[in-house]
Structure formats: structure tokens, C-alpha cells
Design a protein around this motif. Structure first.
Motif, PDB file in Angstrom:
ATOM      1  N   LEU A  11       0.794  -1.222  -0.100  1.00 60.34           N
ATOM      2  CA  LEU A  11      -0.156  -0.129   0.041  1.00 60.34           C
ATOM      3  C   LEU A  11       0.905   1.397   0.014  1.00 60.34           C
ATOM      4  CD1 LEU A  11      -2.757  -1.104   2.742  1.00 60.34           C
ATOM      5  CD2 LEU A  11      -2.862  -1.181   0.188  1.00 60.34           C
ATOM      6  N   VAL A  12       2.071   1.228   0.432  1.00 63.46           N
ATOM      7  CA  VAL A  12       2.811   2.354   0.794  1.00 63.46           C
ATOM      8  C   VAL A  12       3.811   2.351  -0.620  1.00 63.46           C
ATOM      9  CG1 VAL A  12       4.833   3.185   1.967  1.00 63.46           C
ATOM     10  CG2 VAL A  12       3.238   2.280   3.135  1.00 63.46           C
ATOM     11  N   ALA A  13       4.120   3.565  -0.975  1.00 66.37           N
ATOM     12  CA  ALA A  13       4.887   4.074  -1.847  1.00 66.37           C
ATOM     13  C   ALA A  13       6.193   4.619  -1.349  1.00 66.37           C
ATOM     14  CB  ALA A  13       4.456   4.888  -2.962  1.00 66.37           C
ATOM     15  N   SER A  14       7.431   4.190  -1.489  1.00 59.69           N
ATOM     16  CA  SER A  14       8.468   4.812  -0.865  1.00 59.69           C
ATOM     17  C   SER A  14       9.936   4.977  -1.742  1.00 59.69           C
ATOM     18  CB  SER A  14       8.583   3.876   0.295  1.00 59.69           C
ATOM     19  OG  SER A  14       9.738   4.527   1.086  1.00 59.69           O
ATOM     20  N   VAL A  15      10.539   5.944  -1.706  1.00 63.15           N
ATOM     21  CA  VAL A  15      11.874   6.422  -2.554  1.00 63.15           C
ATOM     22  C   VAL A  15      12.749   6.878  -1.622  1.00 63.15           C
ATOM     23  CG1 VAL A  15      12.700   7.507  -4.344  1.00 63.15           C
ATOM     24  CG2 VAL A  15      10.416   6.726  -4.558  1.00 63.15           C
ATOM     25  N   GLY A  67       4.126  -9.155  -3.259  1.00 62.68           N
ATOM     26  CA  GLY A  67       3.653  -7.861  -2.926  1.00 62.68           C
ATOM     27  C   GLY A  67       2.265  -8.182  -3.905  1.00 62.68           C
ATOM     28  N   SER A  68       1.836  -6.711  -4.073  1.00 61.33           N
ATOM     29  CA  SER A  68       0.608  -6.553  -4.950  1.00 61.33           C
ATOM     30  C   SER A  68       1.360  -6.458  -6.390  1.00 61.33           C
ATOM     31  CB  SER A  68       0.244  -4.802  -4.644  1.00 61.33           C
ATOM     32  OG  SER A  68      -0.185  -4.324  -5.924  1.00 61.33           O
ATOM     33  N   PHE A  69       0.598  -7.282  -7.233  1.00 60.08           N
ATOM     34  CA  PHE A  69       1.050  -7.461  -8.399  1.00 60.08           C
ATOM     35  C   PHE A  69       1.072  -6.089  -9.248  1.00 60.08           C
ATOM     36  CE2 PHE A  69      -0.670 -11.633  -7.284  1.00 60.08           C
ATOM     37  CZ  PHE A  69       0.268 -12.361  -7.851  1.00 60.08           C
ATOM     38  N   THR A  70       0.166  -5.240  -9.208  1.00 54.84           N
ATOM     39  CA  THR A  70       0.419  -4.053  -9.739  1.00 54.84           C
ATOM     40  C   THR A  70       1.486  -3.207  -9.084  1.00 54.84           C
ATOM     41  OG1 THR A  70      -2.144  -4.083 -10.332  1.00 54.84           O
ATOM     42  CG2 THR A  70      -0.826  -1.886 -10.402  1.00 54.84           C
ATOM     43  N   GLY A  71       1.529  -3.107  -7.825  1.00 58.24           N
ATOM     44  CA  GLY A  71       2.743  -2.257  -7.433  1.00 58.24           C
ATOM     45  C   GLY A  71       4.125  -3.123  -7.825  1.00 58.24           C
ATOM     46  N   LEU A  72       4.272  -4.152  -7.934  1.00 62.24           N
ATOM     47  CA  LEU A  72       5.503  -4.728  -8.366  1.00 62.24           C
ATOM     48  C   LEU A  72       5.714  -4.534  -9.683  1.00 62.24           C
ATOM     49  CD1 LEU A  72       5.361  -8.196  -6.596  1.00 62.24           C
ATOM     50  CD2 LEU A  72       6.907  -6.157  -5.959  1.00 62.24           C
ATOM     51  N   ARG A  73       4.967  -4.603 -10.375  1.00 62.34           N
ATOM     52  CA  ARG A  73       4.964  -4.325 -11.833  1.00 62.34           C
ATOM     53  C   ARG A  73       5.425  -2.860 -12.150  1.00 62.34           C
ATOM     54  NH1 ARG A  73      -0.071  -7.704 -13.095  1.00 62.34           N
ATOM     55  NH2 ARG A  73       0.810  -9.711 -13.516  1.00 62.34           N
ATOM     56  N   ILE A  74       4.944  -1.684 -11.284  1.00 61.28           N
ATOM     57  CA  ILE A  74       5.398  -0.571 -11.628  1.00 61.28           C
ATOM     58  C   ILE A  74       6.493  -0.340 -11.076  1.00 61.28           C
ATOM     59  CG2 ILE A  74       4.666   1.759 -10.669  1.00 61.28           C
ATOM     60  CD1 ILE A  74       1.684   1.043 -10.521  1.00 61.28           C
ATOM     61  N   PRO A 184       5.486  -0.090  16.047  1.00 58.59           N
ATOM     62  CA  PRO A 184       4.833   1.170  16.031  1.00 58.59           C
ATOM     63  C   PRO A 184       4.698   1.877  14.536  1.00 58.59           C
ATOM     64  CG  PRO A 184       7.148   1.498  16.827  1.00 58.59           C
ATOM     65  CD  PRO A 184       6.780  -0.074  16.575  1.00 58.59           C
ATOM     66  N   ALA A 185       4.018   2.817  14.501  1.00 56.89           N
ATOM     67  CA  ALA A 185       3.552   3.386  13.199  1.00 56.89           C
ATOM     68  C   ALA A 185       4.903   3.724  12.192  1.00 56.89           C
ATOM     69  CB  ALA A 185       2.908   4.794  13.354  1.00 56.89           C
ATOM     70  N   HIS A 186       5.751   4.234  12.968  1.00 58.99           N
ATOM     71  CA  HIS A 186       6.963   4.635  12.070  1.00 58.99           C
ATOM     72  C   HIS A 186       7.791   3.521  11.531  1.00 58.99           C
ATOM     73  CE1 HIS A 186       9.054   3.807  15.863  1.00 58.99           C
ATOM     74  NE2 HIS A 186      10.251   3.868  15.283  1.00 58.99           N
ATOM     75  N   ALA A 187       7.564   2.163  11.918  1.00 53.60           N
ATOM     76  CA  ALA A 187       8.479   1.128  11.575  1.00 53.60           C
ATOM     77  C   ALA A 187       7.452  -0.081  11.144  1.00 53.60           C
ATOM     78  CB  ALA A 187       9.199   0.666  12.725  1.00 53.60           C
ATOM     79  N   ASN A 188       6.482   0.160  10.782  1.00 56.15           N
ATOM     80  CA  ASN A 188       5.375  -0.938  10.663  1.00 56.15           C
ATOM     81  C   ASN A 188       4.987  -1.167   9.052  1.00 56.15           C
ATOM     82  OD1 ASN A 188       3.378   0.879  10.264  1.00 56.15           O
ATOM     83  ND2 ASN A 188       2.113   0.294  11.951  1.00 56.15           N
ATOM     84  N   LYS A 189       5.519  -0.324   8.278  1.00 56.75           N
ATOM     85  CA  LYS A 189       5.189  -0.428   6.827  1.00 56.75           C
ATOM     86  C   LYS A 189       6.531  -0.269   6.034  1.00 56.75           C
ATOM     87  CE  LYS A 189       0.668  -0.001   7.160  1.00 56.75           C
ATOM     88  NZ  LYS A 189       0.264   0.209   8.620  1.00 56.75           N
TER      89      LYS A 189
END
Length: 237
Positions: A11-15, A67-74, A184-189
Motif C-alpha cells: 500500500l505504501v510507495a517509498s523512495v 506483494g501487490s502484482f500491480t505495485g511490483l510491476r510499476i 509502532p507506526a514509524h516502523a510498521n510499513k
């Protein structure tokens, strides 16, 4: 050593850009927009804000699945395009290992959970030993109760993280027989910076490839592929 890291496996996008022991920049979004809308603008923003010449990057790390098939493809399309354009190697990191790196030096077992739908999770079991991430159980797709049984059998305390926690929290609380907690929230995704740190180890071990050869690892068939196979079976019956 400078690594550009991209994670769009969930669900998360991260760079992120990490150079040696320094996190230069990280941009993470966990909201309702699709990764196709966010990933390249996020990358462009951190490059502009840090005045980074992408040719100065030594390698590009990416969550290679599951993971998400769409996310992995992107994510795959993004890093392959960059790899070709910049002539840089690709370091594919197992998604669950990247998640586990969020909890560096945690005591006990680390169990990332990603909701894989169809009553399954993408998961694995990890621990840190002498400051090095150890794989106790390789990433796989299983029912939530199966991974809980494996954890109970090992008999050590556990930290859960990932988007699957919210989906299966009630079952975890009901079935776990050993001490456990939730990150916690800062480390769970997913965080691209954690992925980049894991990528340094892969780089040192020579585990990288070129843009042309890199492929994601889905662990299971997509819904469209499953439906096609079911139709084929019916036609052959």
C-alpha cells in the motif's frame, strides 16, 4: 556507495537515497493514490531537493516481491527504465527482508505480514544476530494460522509488522501462545531506506543484475492468471 531505493510492493510507495551510513532523502506515502501517480513524482522531488545527479548513483535497489502484482510491476518498470537510462545495476531485495530491516537490532523474532488476499499472507520469519539480519523462514504465501503455528512452535517472543497486522490482528491475539507485540507506526510499513540498507549487503555479496535481466518474484499467480487456468481446465474437461 550511493543507492537509490524504490518500494511499491504494498500500500505504501517509498523512495530513498542512501549514501554509505547517511540517509540523504526519503519520501514515503501511504494514501489512496496509485503508485503510477506517485512514484515518479516522488523520485523527481527528492532528486530536485537534494540536487542529486542520478548518474552519481552506484546501484538501484527495489523490492522484488512478493506483494501487490500491480505495485511490483510499476516498481519493476520504474527501476528497469532507470537502469537502462543510467546504465546502473539493479539490486532486487525480497520484500519481507526489507520490512524486517525496519526493526534493526530488535530482540526476538520479526514476522512481517502482508495481506495477500484469499485468506493468505505474504510472510517470513527473521531475527538479528550479531547485528546481521538472519532468515529463519524464507518468505512465502500461507494462511495466517499456519505462520502463527510456526511461531508458537519456535517458542520465542515475536514482533509483527506490515499491512497484514490490521487485517489479522484479532486472529493473532486469539492464537498466539508466546509473547508478542506490534511495531509502532514509524516502523510498521515499507520504507525505501530500510530496503537500501539491506541492499548494501546484497551488493557486497555480488547479488545484483542488469536492468535487462531483472524480474520480480510474485510467489503465486495473479488473479487473472488463476482465472485463465481455471477456464482452460473447464475447456479441457
Amino acid at each position: 556507495m550511493k543507492i537509490l531505493a524504490v518500494d511499491s510492493s504494498g500500500l505504501v510507495a517509498s523512495v530513498a537515497i542512501v549514501e554509505d551510513d547517511n540517509l540523504i532523502a526519503e519520501y514515503t506515502i501511504n494514501y489512496k493514490k496509485t503508485h503510477s501517480q506517485t512514484l515518479l513524482p516522488m523520485l523527481d522531488e527528492i532528486v530536485k531537493q537534494t540536487e542529486t545527479d542520478l548518474h552519481s548513483v552506484d546501484a538501484i535497489a527495489v523490492a522484488k516481491g512478493p506483494g501487490s502484482f500491480t505495485g511490483l510491476r510499476i516498481g519493476t518498470a520504474t527501476v528497469k527504465g532507470l537502469g537502462f537510462a543510467l546504465d546502473k545495476p539493479i539490486i532486487g531485495i525480497p520484500t519481507l527482508e526489507g520490512l524486517a530491516m525496519n526493526l534493526y537490532h530488535a530482540d526476538g523474532l520479526i514476522c512481517p505480514l502482508m495481506d495477500a488476499r484469499r485468506n493468505q499472507v505474504y510472510t517470513g520469519i527473521y531475527r538479528f544476530q550479531d547485528d546481521v539480519l538472519q532468515v529463519v523462514k524464507e518468505q512465502l504465501a500461507v494462511g495466517i494460522e499456519e505462520i502463527i503455528s510456526a511461531l508458537n512452535l519456535i517458542g520465542e517472543k515475536v514482533i509483527f509488522l506490515g499491512d497484514g497486522v490490521a487485517v489479522y490482528r484479532d486472529i493473532i491475539e486469539e492464537k498466539m501462545e508466546v509473547p508478542y507485540t506490534f511495531a509502532p507506526a514509524h516502523a510498521n510499513k515499507q520504507r525505501a531506506s530500510a530496503l537500501a540498507v539491506r541492499a548494501f549487503t546484497y551488493w557486497e555479496q555480488g547479488q545484483y543484475t542488469d536492468a535487462d535481466s531483472f524480474e520480480p518474484e510474485y510467489l503465486r499467480l495473479s488473479q487473472a492468471e488463476r482465472e485463465r487456468m481455471e477456464r482452460q481446465k473447464k475447456d479441457e474437461a
